[in-house]
Design a protein around this motif. Sequence first.
Motif, PDB file in Angstrom:
ATOM      1  N   GLY A  86      22.692   1.054  12.309  1.00 22.61           N
ATOM      2  CA  GLY A  86      23.676   0.073  11.886  1.00 22.61           C
ATOM      3  C   GLY A  86      23.114  -1.266  11.460  1.00 22.61           C
ATOM      4  N   VAL A  87      21.775  -1.448  11.531  1.00 23.58           N
ATOM      5  CA  VAL A  87      21.155  -2.715  11.179  1.00 23.58           C
ATOM      6  C   VAL A  87      20.455  -2.582   9.816  1.00 23.58           C
ATOM      7  CG1 VAL A  87      19.463  -4.464  11.826  1.00 23.58           C
ATOM      8  CG2 VAL A  87      20.794  -3.299  13.607  1.00 23.58           C
ATOM      9  N   PRO A  88      20.840  -3.389   8.814  1.00 20.48           N
ATOM     10  CA  PRO A  88      20.150  -3.335   7.513  1.00 20.48           C
ATOM     11  C   PRO A  88      18.746  -3.938   7.628  1.00 20.48           C
ATOM     12  CG  PRO A  88      22.321  -4.389   7.343  1.00 20.48           C
ATOM     13  CD  PRO A  88      21.976  -4.316   8.804  1.00 20.48           C
ATOM     14  N   VAL A  89      17.752  -3.147   7.221  1.00 22.85           N
ATOM     15  CA  VAL A  89      16.351  -3.544   7.322  1.00 22.85           C
ATOM     16  C   VAL A  89      15.720  -3.460   5.945  1.00 22.85           C
ATOM     17  CG1 VAL A  89      14.115  -3.052   8.380  1.00 22.85           C
ATOM     18  CG2 VAL A  89      16.222  -2.694   9.697  1.00 22.85           C
ATOM     19  N   ALA A  90      15.122  -4.568   5.488  1.00 24.14           N
ATOM     20  CA  ALA A  90      14.426  -4.585   4.202  1.00 24.14           C
ATOM     21  C   ALA A  90      12.933  -4.443   4.420  1.00 24.14           C
ATOM     22  CB  ALA A  90      14.723  -5.878   3.450  1.00 24.14           C
ATOM     23  N   ILE A  91      12.326  -3.510   3.702  1.00 33.02           N
ATOM     24  CA  ILE A  91      10.881  -3.324   3.701  1.00 33.02           C
ATOM     25  C   ILE A  91      10.372  -3.724   2.322  1.00 33.02           C
ATOM     26  CG2 ILE A  91       8.964  -1.764   4.159  1.00 33.02           C
ATOM     27  CD1 ILE A  91      10.877  -2.033   6.523  1.00 33.02           C
ATOM     28  N   ILE A  92       9.633  -4.828   2.272  1.00 29.72           N
ATOM     29  CA  ILE A  92       9.051  -5.305   1.020  1.00 29.72           C
ATOM     30  C   ILE A  92       7.595  -4.839   0.950  1.00 29.72           C
ATOM     31  CG2 ILE A  92       8.479  -7.349  -0.358  1.00 29.72           C
ATOM     32  CD1 ILE A  92      10.678  -8.848   1.193  1.00 29.72           C
ATOM     33  N   GLY A  93       7.177  -4.355  -0.206  1.00 32.42           N
ATOM     34  CA  GLY A  93       5.811  -3.871  -0.363  1.00 32.42           C
ATOM     35  C   GLY A  93       4.899  -4.910  -0.976  1.00 32.42           C
ATOM     36  N   GLN A  94       3.687  -5.004  -0.456  1.00 28.16           N
ATOM     37  CA  GLN A  94       2.660  -5.901  -0.994  1.00 28.16           C
ATOM     38  C   GLN A  94       1.395  -5.083  -1.181  1.00 28.16           C
ATOM     39  OE1 GLN A  94       2.967  -9.355  -1.543  1.00 28.16           O
ATOM     40  NE2 GLN A  94       0.909 -10.177  -1.480  1.00 28.16           N
ATOM     41  N   ALA A  95       1.153  -4.605  -2.419  1.00 28.51           N
ATOM     42  CA  ALA A  95      -0.067  -3.864  -2.716  1.00 28.51           C
ATOM     43  C   ALA A  95      -1.265  -4.813  -2.668  1.00 28.51           C
ATOM     44  CB  ALA A  95       0.042  -3.204  -4.082  1.00 28.51           C
ATOM     45  N   ASP A 114       8.138   7.358   5.397  1.00 26.74           N
ATOM     46  CA  ASP A 114       9.343   6.934   4.690  1.00 26.74           C
ATOM     47  C   ASP A 114       9.061   5.941   3.577  1.00 26.74           C
ATOM     48  OD1 ASP A 114      11.582   8.187   6.348  1.00 26.74           O
ATOM     49  OD2 ASP A 114      10.439   7.167   7.909  1.00 26.74           O
ATOM     50  N   VAL A 115       8.122   5.030   3.817  1.00 30.71           N
ATOM     51  CA  VAL A 115       7.833   3.960   2.864  1.00 30.71           C
ATOM     52  C   VAL A 115       6.324   3.717   2.868  1.00 30.71           C
ATOM     53  CG1 VAL A 115       8.391   1.612   2.106  1.00 30.71           C
ATOM     54  CG2 VAL A 115      10.022   2.869   3.551  1.00 30.71           C
ATOM     55  N   MET A 116       5.744   3.458   1.690  1.00 28.46           N
ATOM     56  CA  MET A 116       4.324   3.141   1.624  1.00 28.46           C
ATOM     57  C   MET A 116       4.074   2.126   0.515  1.00 28.46           C
ATOM     58  SD  MET A 116       2.443   6.390  -0.259  1.00 28.46           S
ATOM     59  CE  MET A 116       0.857   5.511  -0.305  1.00 28.46           C
ATOM     60  N   THR A 117       2.894   1.497   0.567  1.00 22.39           N
ATOM     61  CA  THR A 117       2.398   0.683  -0.528  1.00 22.39           C
ATOM     62  C   THR A 117       0.984   1.164  -0.841  1.00 22.39           C
ATOM     63  OG1 THR A 117       2.239  -1.572  -1.386  1.00 22.39           O
ATOM     64  CG2 THR A 117       1.463  -1.222   0.876  1.00 22.39           C
ATOM     65  N   GLY A 118       0.217   0.428  -1.667  1.00 18.44           N
ATOM     66  CA  GLY A 118      -1.031   1.019  -2.102  1.00 18.44           C
ATOM     67  C   GLY A 118      -2.183   0.072  -2.353  1.00 18.44           C
ATOM     68  N   HIS A 119      -3.359   0.677  -2.486  1.00 18.85           N
ATOM     69  CA  HIS A 119      -4.583   0.042  -2.968  1.00 18.85           C
ATOM     70  C   HIS A 119      -5.491   1.109  -3.591  1.00 18.85           C
ATOM     71  CE1 HIS A 119      -8.794  -1.760  -2.009  1.00 18.85           C
ATOM     72  NE2 HIS A 119      -8.537  -1.776  -3.305  1.00 18.85           N
ATOM     73  N   TRP A 120      -6.260   1.805  -2.743  1.00 16.41           N
ATOM     74  CA  TRP A 120      -7.188   2.800  -3.304  1.00 16.41           C
ATOM     75  C   TRP A 120      -6.440   3.916  -4.025  1.00 16.41           C
ATOM     76  CZ3 TRP A 120     -12.401   3.388  -4.026  1.00 16.41           C
ATOM     77  CH2 TRP A 120     -13.231   2.406  -3.478  1.00 16.41           C
ATOM     78  N   GLU A 121      -5.155   4.069  -3.755  1.00 15.88           N
ATOM     79  CA  GLU A 121      -4.353   5.018  -4.528  1.00 15.88           C
ATOM     80  C   GLU A 121      -4.515   4.763  -6.021  1.00 15.88           C
ATOM     81  OE1 GLU A 121      -2.853   5.114  -0.490  1.00 15.88           O
ATOM     82  OE2 GLU A 121      -3.330   3.457  -1.823  1.00 15.88           O
ATOM     83  N   PHE A 122      -4.611   3.485  -6.403  1.00 18.44           N
ATOM     84  CA  PHE A 122      -4.669   3.123  -7.809  1.00 18.44           C
ATOM     85  C   PHE A 122      -5.958   3.577  -8.475  1.00 18.44           C
ATOM     86  CE2 PHE A 122      -2.061  -0.471  -5.939  1.00 18.44           C
ATOM     87  CZ  PHE A 122      -0.834   0.118  -6.267  1.00 18.44           C
ATOM     88  N   THR A 123      -7.000   3.892  -7.702  1.00 23.67           N
ATOM     89  CA  THR A 123      -8.246   4.375  -8.306  1.00 23.67           C
ATOM     90  C   THR A 123      -8.114   5.807  -8.812  1.00 23.67           C
ATOM     91  OG1 THR A 123      -9.227   5.135  -6.215  1.00 23.67           O
ATOM     92  CG2 THR A 123      -9.615   2.841  -6.844  1.00 23.67           C
ATOM     93  N   LEU A 146       7.341  -7.228   5.778  1.00 26.41           N
ATOM     94  CA  LEU A 146       6.408  -7.042   4.669  1.00 26.41           C
ATOM     95  C   LEU A 146       5.422  -5.945   5.040  1.00 26.41           C
ATOM     96  CD1 LEU A 146       5.525  -8.195   1.867  1.00 26.41           C
ATOM     97  CD2 LEU A 146       3.814  -9.539   3.111  1.00 26.41           C
ATOM     98  N   LEU A 147       5.415  -4.879   4.259  1.00 29.32           N
ATOM     99  CA  LEU A 147       4.425  -3.811   4.410  1.00 29.32           C
ATOM    100  C   LEU A 147       3.260  -4.173   3.501  1.00 29.32           C
ATOM    101  CD1 LEU A 147       3.651  -1.031   5.575  1.00 29.32           C
ATOM    102  CD2 LEU A 147       4.859   0.008   3.635  1.00 29.32           C
ATOM    103  N   SER A 148       2.179  -4.662   4.110  1.00 27.54           N
ATOM    104  CA  SER A 148       1.146  -5.377   3.373  1.00 27.54           C
ATOM    105  C   SER A 148      -0.186  -4.646   3.357  1.00 27.54           C
ATOM    106  CB  SER A 148       0.951  -6.763   4.014  1.00 27.54           C
ATOM    107  OG  SER A 148      -0.264  -7.345   3.604  1.00 27.54           O
ATOM    108  N   HIS A 149      -0.876  -4.796   2.218  1.00 28.38           N
ATOM    109  CA  HIS A 149      -2.277  -4.392   2.128  1.00 28.38           C
ATOM    110  C   HIS A 149      -3.128  -5.589   1.718  1.00 28.38           C
ATOM    111  CE1 HIS A 149      -4.966  -0.870   2.295  1.00 28.38           C
ATOM    112  NE2 HIS A 149      -5.728  -1.596   1.499  1.00 28.38           N
TER     113      HIS A 149
END
Length: 570
Positions: free
Chosen positions: A221-230, A167-176, A272-275
């Motif tokens: 019914g619960v609002p959930v925030a997922i913040i990305g940290q590449a 559903d949600v992702m962040t990145g690192h090696w994707e940028f290569t 925080l979805l962190s890399h």
Amino acid sequence: MQRREFNKMLMLGAAAGLALPTLGRASASAGNAYDVPRFGNVHLLHTTDIHGQLNPIHYREPSVNIGIHAARNRPPHLVGEALLSQFGIAAGSREAHAFTYLDFVGGAEHFGKVGGFAHLATLVKRLKANRPGALLLDGGDLWQGSATALWSRGQDMVDASKLLGVDVMTGHWEFTLGADRVTEIIENDLAGQMDFVAHNVSDADFGDPVFEGHTLREINGVPVAIIGQAFPYTPIANPGYLTSGWTFGIQERELQRKIESVRADGAEVVVLLSHNGADVDLKLASRVVGLDAILGGHTHDGIPKAIEVENAGGMTLVTNAGSNGKFVGVLDFDVRDKKIRGWEYRLLPVFSDLLPADHDMSALIASSRAPYEEQLSEVLGTTDGLLYRRGNFNGSFDQVIVDALMTELDADIALSPGFRWGTTLLPGDTITMEDLMAQVAITYPATTLAERSGAEIKAILEDVADNLFNPDPYYQQGGDMVRVGGLKYSIDPMADAGKRINDMELGGKPLTPGGRYRVAGWASMDPNADGEPIWDVCARYLRSQQTLPPVTPNQPVIKGISDNKGISAA
């Protein structure tokens, strides 16, 4: 009788009703290993650092993962028996094999391979069926790390992760893959199905965000925030020209403002979805308030239990879900009256033999691999010993790479990046092109050969050592120590920057600051580097060897630390 034959006989004995020794102790509970009771009403599943591995693999955990200063003898810097003791894991169990290097070959032959998207898909479906509304989050390093991911420019992993239900992702090696390719995938492939979030990536000219910083989802019914940290140090750890015009960083103050903003918008759970890597996440959790959890990646640490970190606003959970599709994290929150009343966390090892392959995912994998099967299956040789990578210093597969560089390029010394990704081969396994590419599949593979002074070589080692052992996690920029071939040296992780590397010797003679030495390497940051790709150099070396005897990695002498539970006593 060889070890592998002995273990096969044990298997036959078990099938005939004979009791297995230590390794069999967890077998009785294997059938319900994935029946994880639902807790609460907010459910998050987490994978990270899969590195392009669509099929089941073996992956050996480190025997050296040194923590210093505040990180000393604390998760994730525990290995072997120390890790088992910390988390109450029985020796010889499935979990012991998953989380440690102990008796790795015997455990691998007994418990089988781990990961594989077809098996992962079955597990994700089971967990989601028991957890209505659950989100599957991926921490990055998803689209890179295999031959097919490289040759398809990440498309095989994009298609598989969409089918998996990320559903949600962040990145690192994707940028290569390059900024243009990343943008193309997000706009054309992920739109409407998967959010790519990274609050800490901005346009260098005007400071505009390159990606969405967060996504706000409602779970039961619960609002959930997922913040990305590449990955904050992408332009330093990888070639800057691949993400030209983008700035990265930890951006602690910006993160705090983002947390306050999503809370103001009604988020009752903020994650925080962190890399960042585990040590950076632990420091960040102690300084930023308002985060309920950090689901972390980058350092490939399989941490069995969530770590509670206190801060001025209360407490933040910090997790890290290993790598290569070997684990799935399950985080449940009980949220009532806009407050978290309780939580539970499990990190589940994904044993392929315990999970039937999902039919649709199997078909997709077969289809994506079909154009490349002949190249993937080329046999380059056989190994008589265990080949692995993970650890602060040289692994045996790293040693094969530096040996290949020195032999094929006629170098005195070889340097190979301290990458943490790369699968494991057991004694007696064939080495295929696919196995080799699992160690070297990058978009900047050029090999190099240069004459360097002893002083320059020391400076390189000192720079990487400071990256690994700087006492401030915010100055640790990812990866392990550069792998070294030919050169002997000692390292003192506790010493000051510039003073950690000593006793440098080549061929039994001291390396002199003014001496000149032929140094081979690969993964050059220079956009004009045009040397032969590393996989061609290594493939030629392996074909000439045919059968590799057991490889002893060239390890430095470690000084200045004692009673450190991040170093194997074996």
